[in-house]
Motif scaffolding. Structure first.
Motif, PDB file in Angstrom:
ATOM      1  N   SER A  68      -3.274  10.896  -0.329  1.00  0.00           N
ATOM      2  CA  SER A  68      -2.482  10.832   0.400  1.00  0.00           C
ATOM      3  C   SER A  68      -2.429   9.380   0.949  1.00  0.00           C
ATOM      4  N   ILE A  69      -1.932   8.540   1.077  1.00  0.00           N
ATOM      5  CA  ILE A  69      -2.251   7.054   1.488  1.00  0.00           C
ATOM      6  C   ILE A  69      -3.677   7.250   3.207  1.00  0.00           C
ATOM      7  N   GLU A  70      -2.549   8.270   4.053  1.00  0.00           N
ATOM      8  CA  GLU A  70      -3.435   8.562   5.307  1.00  0.00           C
ATOM      9  C   GLU A  70      -4.709   8.476   5.051  1.00  0.00           C
ATOM     10  N   GLU A  71      -4.917   9.647   3.939  1.00  0.00           N
ATOM     11  CA  GLU A  71      -6.596   9.867   4.392  1.00  0.00           C
ATOM     12  C   GLU A  71      -7.260   8.586   3.270  1.00  0.00           C
ATOM     13  N   ILE A  72      -6.806   8.384   2.546  1.00  0.00           N
ATOM     14  CA  ILE A  72      -7.200   6.600   1.858  1.00  0.00           C
ATOM     15  C   ILE A  72      -8.029   6.337   3.013  1.00  0.00           C
ATOM     16  N   LEU A  73      -5.991   5.924   3.969  1.00  0.00           N
ATOM     17  CA  LEU A  73      -6.971   4.261   5.263  1.00  0.00           C
ATOM     18  C   LEU A  73      -7.935   5.445   5.985  1.00  0.00           C
ATOM     19  N   GLY A  74      -8.017   5.968   6.079  1.00  0.00           N
ATOM     20  CA  GLY A  74      -9.059   7.012   7.069  1.00  0.00           C
ATOM     21  C   GLY A  74     -10.758   7.626   6.185  1.00  0.00           C
ATOM     22  N   SER A  75     -10.668   7.011   5.114  1.00  0.00           N
ATOM     23  CA  SER A  75     -11.207   7.570   4.362  1.00  0.00           C
ATOM     24  C   SER A  75     -12.702   7.141   5.073  1.00  0.00           C
ATOM     25  N   ASP A  76     -13.926   7.847   4.606  1.00  0.00           N
ATOM     26  CA  ASP A  76     -14.929   7.149   5.328  1.00  0.00           C
ATOM     27  C   ASP A  76     -16.259   6.229   3.890  1.00  0.00           C
ATOM     28  N   GLN A  77     -15.436   6.123   2.866  1.00  0.00           N
ATOM     29  CA  GLN A  77     -15.598   5.793   2.155  1.00  0.00           C
ATOM     30  C   GLN A  77     -14.836   4.316   1.588  1.00  0.00           C
ATOM     31  N   MET A  78     -15.584   2.961   1.693  1.00  0.00           N
ATOM     32  CA  MET A  78     -15.392   1.539   1.880  1.00  0.00           C
ATOM     33  C   MET A  78     -14.480   0.924   0.749  1.00  0.00           C
ATOM     34  N   VAL A  79     -14.604   1.860  -0.644  1.00  0.00           N
ATOM     35  CA  VAL A  79     -14.064   1.491  -2.077  1.00  0.00           C
ATOM     36  C   VAL A  79     -12.363   2.354  -1.943  1.00  0.00           C
ATOM     37  N   PHE A  86      -4.127  -2.421  -1.715  1.00  0.00           N
ATOM     38  CA  PHE A  86      -3.492  -2.916  -2.744  1.00  0.00           C
ATOM     39  C   PHE A  86      -2.574  -1.650  -3.097  1.00  0.00           C
ATOM     40  N   ASP A  87      -2.368  -0.492  -2.127  1.00  0.00           N
ATOM     41  CA  ASP A  87      -1.786   0.353  -2.655  1.00  0.00           C
ATOM     42  C   ASP A  87      -0.408   0.508  -2.304  1.00  0.00           C
ATOM     43  N   LYS A  88       1.003   0.632  -3.156  1.00  0.00           N
ATOM     44  CA  LYS A  88       2.264   0.746  -3.074  1.00  0.00           C
ATOM     45  C   LYS A  88       2.589   1.072  -1.707  1.00  0.00           C
ATOM     46  N   ARG A  89       2.428   2.490  -1.456  1.00  0.00           N
ATOM     47  CA  ARG A  89       2.257   2.983   0.014  1.00  0.00           C
ATOM     48  C   ARG A  89       2.626   2.462   1.012  1.00  0.00           C
ATOM     49  N   LEU A  90       1.363   1.888   0.990  1.00  0.00           N
ATOM     50  CA  LEU A  90       1.500   0.993   2.168  1.00  0.00           C
ATOM     51  C   LEU A  90       1.973  -0.387   2.208  1.00  0.00           C
ATOM     52  N   GLY A  91       3.713  -0.142   2.997  1.00  0.00           N
ATOM     53  CA  GLY A  91       4.389  -0.832   3.376  1.00  0.00           C
ATOM     54  C   GLY A  91       3.860  -2.136   4.459  1.00  0.00           C
ATOM     55  N   ARG A  93       5.193  -2.787   7.108  1.00  0.00           N
ATOM     56  CA  ARG A  93       5.058  -2.868   8.285  1.00  0.00           C
ATOM     57  C   ARG A  93       3.906  -1.934   9.430  1.00  0.00           C
ATOM     58  N   ARG A  94       2.689  -1.299   7.982  1.00  0.00           N
ATOM     59  CA  ARG A  94       2.018  -0.452   8.507  1.00  0.00           C
ATOM     60  C   ARG A  94       0.950  -1.912   8.363  1.00  0.00           C
ATOM     61  N   LEU A  95       0.470  -2.636   7.609  1.00  0.00           N
ATOM     62  CA  LEU A  95      -0.006  -3.309   6.835  1.00  0.00           C
ATOM     63  C   LEU A  95      -0.190  -4.391   8.272  1.00  0.00           C
ATOM     64  N   LYS A  96       1.191  -4.810   8.842  1.00  0.00           N
ATOM     65  CA  LYS A  96       0.952  -5.435   9.813  1.00  0.00           C
ATOM     66  C   LYS A  96       0.353  -5.034  11.195  1.00  0.00           C
ATOM     67  N   SER A  97       0.266  -3.567  10.648  1.00  0.00           N
ATOM     68  CA  SER A  97      -0.271  -2.905  12.442  1.00  0.00           C
ATOM     69  C   SER A  97      -1.663  -2.436  12.027  1.00  0.00           C
ATOM     70  N   LEU A  98      -2.365  -2.559  11.300  1.00  0.00           N
ATOM     71  CA  LEU A  98      -3.572  -2.399  10.823  1.00  0.00           C
ATOM     72  C   LEU A  98      -4.462  -3.201  11.407  1.00  0.00           C
ATOM     73  N   ASN A  99      -5.806  -2.797  12.016  1.00  0.00           N
ATOM     74  CA  ASN A  99      -6.721  -3.675  12.549  1.00  0.00           C
ATOM     75  C   ASN A  99      -7.844  -3.112  11.966  1.00  0.00           C
ATOM     76  N   LEU A 100      -8.303  -3.819  10.951  1.00  0.00           N
ATOM     77  CA  LEU A 100      -9.550  -4.279  10.512  1.00  0.00           C
ATOM     78  C   LEU A 100     -10.649  -4.758  10.842  1.00  0.00           C
TER      79      LEU A 100
END
Length: 126
Positions: A68-79, A86-91, A93-100
């Protein structure tokens, strides 16, 4: 990523650590723990630097398909996290709220590209 690049860096760094810690003989019961610890340390260092073997990259791509997109964003794997940008499941609003700001350079680069594509001003403190 590339197996030869990874193996050369792995060998050089693990040999250096093993020499520094006097644990080069994996056949010696007294040195085996230091020998294995050096290998694990180098693997983690290379991963943190973004150097991974091709086999790991390929398996990560197949793993991505079932997450899921949640598992992807929370993964410890940088890749995985980088591809998640680039995943379309990352909308938007969520993209704007990310702190990277503390994430790997590759993830931040992919984030900037996605933000540019979406017309969003990236919020990175780099």
């Amino acid at each position: 990523m590339g197996s030869l690049t990874y193996l050369v860096k792995y060998y050089e760094q693990s040999t250096q650590i093993q020499q520094e810690r006097a644990c080069q003989d994996y056949g010696d019961d007294q040195q085996i723990k230091g020998y294995l610890a050096a290998q694990e340390e180098v693997q983690q260092r290379l991963r943190n630097d973004g150097t991974i073997p091709l086999e790991e990259f390929n398996s990560t791509l197949f793993e991505y398909l079932n997450l899921s997109i949640e598992e992807i964003l929370g993964s410890d794997q940088m890749v995985l996290r980088a591809l998640g940008m680039f995943d379309k499941r990352l909308g938007k609003r969520r993209l704007k709220s990310l702190n990277l700001s503390s994430d790997h350079e590759l993830v931040q680069s992919f984030f900037r590209i996605r933000c540019a594509f979406e017309g969003i001003r990236p919020q990175l403190d780099t």
